[in-house]
Design an enzyme around this catalytic site. Structure first.
Site, PDB file in Angstrom:
ATOM      1  N   HIS A 273       0.815  -1.229   0.000  1.00  0.00           N
ATOM      2  CA  HIS A 273       0.000   0.000   0.000  1.00  0.00           C
ATOM      3  C   HIS A 273       0.849   1.280   0.000  1.00  0.00           C
ATOM      4  O   HIS A 273       0.832   2.013  -0.971  1.00  0.00           O
ATOM      5  CB  HIS A 273      -1.027   0.056   1.155  1.00  0.00           C
ATOM      6  CG  HIS A 273      -1.911  -1.134   1.225  1.00  0.00           C
ATOM      7  ND1 HIS A 273      -2.694  -1.525   0.164  1.00  0.00           N
ATOM      8  CD2 HIS A 273      -2.131  -2.055   2.222  1.00  0.00           C
ATOM      9  CE1 HIS A 273      -3.368  -2.626   0.507  1.00  0.00           C
ATOM     10  NE2 HIS A 273      -3.040  -2.969   1.743  1.00  0.00           N
ATOM     11  N   ASP A 324      -5.114  -8.373  -3.109  1.00  0.00           N
ATOM     12  CA  ASP A 324      -5.399  -8.115  -1.702  1.00  0.00           C
ATOM     13  C   ASP A 324      -6.700  -8.775  -1.205  1.00  0.00           C
ATOM     14  O   ASP A 324      -6.739  -9.972  -0.989  1.00  0.00           O
ATOM     15  CB  ASP A 324      -5.394  -6.589  -1.484  1.00  0.00           C
ATOM     16  CG  ASP A 324      -5.340  -6.211  -0.016  1.00  0.00           C
ATOM     17  OD1 ASP A 324      -5.487  -7.104   0.838  1.00  0.00           O
ATOM     18  OD2 ASP A 324      -5.157  -5.020   0.291  1.00  0.00           O
TER      19      ASP A 324
HETATM   20  C1  NGQ Z   1      -5.548  -7.839   6.327  1.00  0.00           C
HETATM   21  N1  NGQ Z   1      -6.391  -5.829   5.347  1.00  0.00           N
HETATM   22  O1  NGQ Z   1      -4.465  -8.261   6.711  1.00  0.00           O
HETATM   23  O2  NGQ Z   1      -6.361  -8.531   5.729  1.00  0.00           O
HETATM   24  C2  NGQ Z   1      -5.867  -6.370   6.576  1.00  0.00           C
HETATM   25  C3  NGQ Z   1      -6.845  -6.220   7.675  1.00  0.00           C
HETATM   26  C4  NGQ Z   1      -5.934  -6.438  10.010  1.00  0.00           C
HETATM   27  C5  NGQ Z   1      -5.902  -4.712   4.839  1.00  0.00           C
HETATM   28  N2  NGQ Z   1      -4.919  -4.150   5.438  1.00  0.00           N
HETATM   29  C6  NGQ Z   1      -6.572  -7.109   8.866  1.00  0.00           C
HETATM   30  N3  NGQ Z   1      -6.419  -4.230   3.741  1.00  0.00           N
HETATM   31  O3  NGQ Z   1      -5.456  -5.314   9.930  1.00  0.00           O
HETATM   32  O4  NGQ Z   1      -5.951  -7.083  11.042  1.00  0.00           O
HETATM   33 ZN    ZN Z   2      -3.398  -7.050   2.841  1.00  0.00          ZN
END
Ligand code: NGQ
Ligand code: ZN
Length: 441
Positions: A273, A324
């Protein structure tokens, strides 16, 4: 040895005509020769491109793609989406986890992604108890990759805390949490099990600076360096402003600056990101040769913000793309959104290009394939002898010259249609369909 033939193929030196590809039994390109006759080779129609590496996937999130598009009572954000995602995950057991990943990977292959970096942080059973085999869910990811044929960089993830300052995990995060030592054991076990498999590479990851301690970072780098392979290191960084503010409050600096103070960043790193990276942080990433792993459709879906990709690549920064959350699995959508958000932000057109490469589609494709190969830690991303035989063919209008045809394929909606996909020498998609998916759907 199988042999393929393409009228137009994108080679490292540019578009070439009448190209013959010889594929070795180990799934690598043995030779790539322009100016040949088709003689008995399997004919690939249209444009032939290196398969695109997908540098960031959470396969299980495919299960609820498109199901979070209803406004909640007090406003929605990345953080409310995350709660919904955690809730959905609570019911997913290993068989379903594998089935979702299998479907997601077959869909990726149909979309033209021939490899995926699976950012794998779900280690425990619902509620947080360990599985009898600690590699249970990692093994399920490998099984899905093997079944579909997609090249895999398995990126096991250390996740310990809920926020900066070593805040204890929330109950729903307990499926992710391992101690450092348990994680290191898991990682070594995976390396021993899969390190010699040509379809699989192993990476390693601190989930984010929210989720690990600063002191974990050098230990993870040491772990990555403890094996002969070159191990890519991936981490979420500066995706949401709240994360940047919390980092400032606890550490007095922003996340990527903190990372750069804690370890010697280098080309093994892929920072996912980087949306809110400061100018200084973007320069740091560009100078050390790390890759910014951009996930344009997810970043749009989650309301992350806009990464200034044009400035970054002009300063020498390397980029790659990832699906993602898997709300979209489509190479053309990812690349188009990458360009389009830059246009929306600057009110100009044709921004992602370089001197000597004015075609936006060709520039985007080559740049992200190269960056993606680096971030995947595998010999992919280019049609050249010695690389994996990852080839895709895209239908195009006869007579259109290749740069324009690739632009049409990427920018005219519905025109991106991989017909044949060969991943690691396996011909897994024919006539646009993955053999496995055709049976299951
Ligand atoms: C993830 N998603 O690792 O899937 C994360 C959210 C978290 C993004 N960063 C989960 N888009 O932060 O615990
Ligand atoms: Zn991610």
């Amino acid at each position: 040895m199988s042999v393929y033939f393409a009228r137009h193929a994108l080679l490292p030196e540019g578009w070439a005509k009448d190209v013959r590809f010889e594929v070795s039994s180990s799934g690598d390109l043995a030779s790539v020769t322009p100016g040949c006759a088709p003689d008995g080779a399997s004919f690939l129609q249209g444009l032939v491109l290196p398969g695109m590496p997908n540098v960031h996937s959470h396969a299980f999130q495919r299960a609820f793609a498109g199901r979070t598009e209803r406004a909640g009572p007090s406003g929605d954000s990345f953080w409310t989406w995350r709660e919904a995602m955690y809730e959905m995950l609570e019911t997913i057991e290993p068989d379903e986890f594998e089935a979702i990943a299998t479907d997601a990977y077959a869909t990726m292959l149909e979309a033209g992604y021939t490899t995926v970096c699976e950012f794998h942080y779900v280690h425990n059973a619902p509620g947080g108890a360990p599985y009898a085999r600690r590699t249970e869910l990692a093994d399920r990811i490998v099984a899905a990759a093997r079944r579909t044929g997609i090249g895999l960089t398995l990126v096991p993830v250390l996740y310990r805390y809920s926020d900066f300052g070593a805040q204890p995990p929330q109950p729903r995060q307990l499926r992710f949490v391992l101690s450092f030592d348990t994680f290191a054991g898991l990682w070594r076990e995976l390396y021993d099990a899969y390190g010699a498999d040509a379809q699989i590479a192993l990476g390693l990851s601190p989930h984010s600076l929210r989720a690990v301690a600063v002191a974990d970072l050098p230990l993870l780098v040491e772990l990555a360096g403890s094996v002969p392979a070159r191990v890519p290191i991936h981490m979420h960084a500066s995706e949401q402003l709240r994360e940047v503010e919390a980092c400032l409050a606890v550490h007095g600096t922003t996340p990527i600056a903190l990372l750069a103070q804690s370890v010697a960043l280098d080309a093994r790193w892929c920072l996912i990101h980087c949306t809110h990276a400061t100018d200084f942080e973007r320069r740091t990433i560009a100078e050390c040769g790390a890759v910014a792993g951009l996930c344009p459709t997810t970043e749009a879906s989650l309301g992350d913000g806009i990464f200034p990709a044009v400035q970054f690549v002009r300063a020498g920064g390397r980029i790659a793309v990832g699906t993602d959350s898997n709300v979209s699995i489509d190479v053309s959508e990812e690349l188009r959104w990458l360009e389009y958000v830059q246009r929306l932000a600057s009110r100009e057109r044709n921004l992602m290009h370089a001197e000597g490469e004015p075609f936006v589609g060709t520039y985007l494709y080559e740049t992200t394939a190269r960056g993606g190969a680096q971030a995947s830690g595998r010999a992919i991303g280019a049609l050249a002898a010695g690389r994996r035989a990852d080839l895709i063919s895209i239908a195009c209008d006869a007579g259109t010259e290749p740069d324009t045809a690739l632009g049409v394929a990427l920018f005219r909606s519905g025109a991106w249609k991989p017909e044949d996909v060969i991943a690691g020498g396996r011909h897994v998609v024919r006539d646009g369909r993955h053999a496995g998916l055709a049976v299951e759907k």
